[in-house]
Design a protein around this motif. Structure first.
Motif: not given
Length: 298
Positions: A217-224, A277-283
């Motif tokens: 999934f795309l991590a939430s702000a809190g998870q990041w 545009n920003n990067k994306v990394r799955a979690v």
């Protein structure tokens, strides 16, 4: 000459050939014995050596957030944690040498009711290596607080990355959407992360970690923020002994109708989700139960 082992649970030895088979981590004494000769030319004699067998991977319940200061932890498809004090490639190599497939970089661990909860970041950005917008042509909002907030402290409490991602993937109606827009590109970061997978077919050991599409999934702000502040190596270059993330990564937490939260090595920021545009990394989120150290993917 005959051979024996003091701990068959650690290593066995063929009594005739002396061939040693390692069984599990631990220490065993291997003994070679020559019996006395019938014509008394020599008496019985023995030689011993101590064999230490190190575990290829560590029990997933044995690591903690304090390890991140000196170690890189990689989750293997076998549910074990592969550790290196030198580099990410070394940790991945240990997993491969053990017959499993490296799945992700462990970046946060939290205890709850006898279980350890972990977050693992994907080892690469794959098809999302190029930076991308958060929401395409979307000018609406999808959530309520804390998944939608202009307050950084509140954004840090959003731990719902999995459900956020599902909602964004399933969203097909967009406020202000152009009739010429392509739905495929709406919320691409969420769509990409939801579809991310790790091929574990090359593993020669039992696969216990589900790393298929739909699990990431795309991590939430809190998870990041949990990962960034716990794993000090996460945003350090691989050449400097880190995990290699750099730049800004989208989260699944919204700021307002126009912006979404992202994270970099310094913390949370917000950018326009339609033209930045920003990067994306799955979690991947997982649970390690103390009984049997079973890895369960949420």
């Amino acid at each position: 000459v005959t051979y024996g082992s003091s701990a068959a649970s650690v290593a066995t030895v063929n009594s005739s050939t002396g061939e040693v088979t390692m069984v599990a981590a631990g220490t065993a004494t291997i003994t070679a014995t020559v019996a006395n000769s019938s014509n008394c030319e020599y008496s019985t004699s023995t030689a011993t050596y101590e064999l230490t067998v190190e575990a290829a991977g560590e029990d997933p319940g044995s690591v903690s957030n304090s390890d991140f200061s000196t170690k890189i932890l990689v989750l293997g498809a076998d549910g074990m944690i592969y550790v290196s004090t030198s580099s990410l490639s070394d940790a991945k190599g240990k997993a491969t040498s053990a017959g499993t497939v490296p799945v992700g970089i462990v970046s946060y661990l939290g205890d709850d009711a006898g279980c350890t909860h972990g977050l693992a970041v994907a080892l690469d950005e794959g098809a999302a290596s190029a930076t991308t917008m958060w929401g395409g042509y979307d000018n609406g909002t999808h959530f309520s607080s804390p998944q939608l907030t202009t307050d950084a402290a509140t954004a840090k409490t959003d731990m719902q990355g999995k459900s956020n991602t599902s909602a964004l993937v399933e969203c097909t109606t967009h406020t202000g959407e152009s009739t010429s827009s392509t739905n495929t590109y709406h919320h691409y970061p969420a769509i990409y992360c939801n579809g991310y997978s790790v091929d574990t077919s090359d593993a020669t050991t039992t696969v216990t970690v589900e790393a298929s599409a739909g699990k990431w999934f795309l991590a939430s702000a809190g998870q990041w923020e949990k990962m960034r502040t716990s794993n000090g190596k996460l945003f350090t270059a691989e050449a400097s002994g880190g995990c290699g993330l750099s730049g800004n990564y989208w989260s699944s937490t919204e700021y307002n109708a126009n912006n979404a939260w992202n994270v970099n090595s310094n913390g949370l920021n917000n950018n326009n989700k339609n033209n930045t545009n920003n990067k994306v990394r799955a979690v991947l989120a997982y649970r390690i139960c103390t009984l049997g150290a079973t890895v369960c993917i949420f």
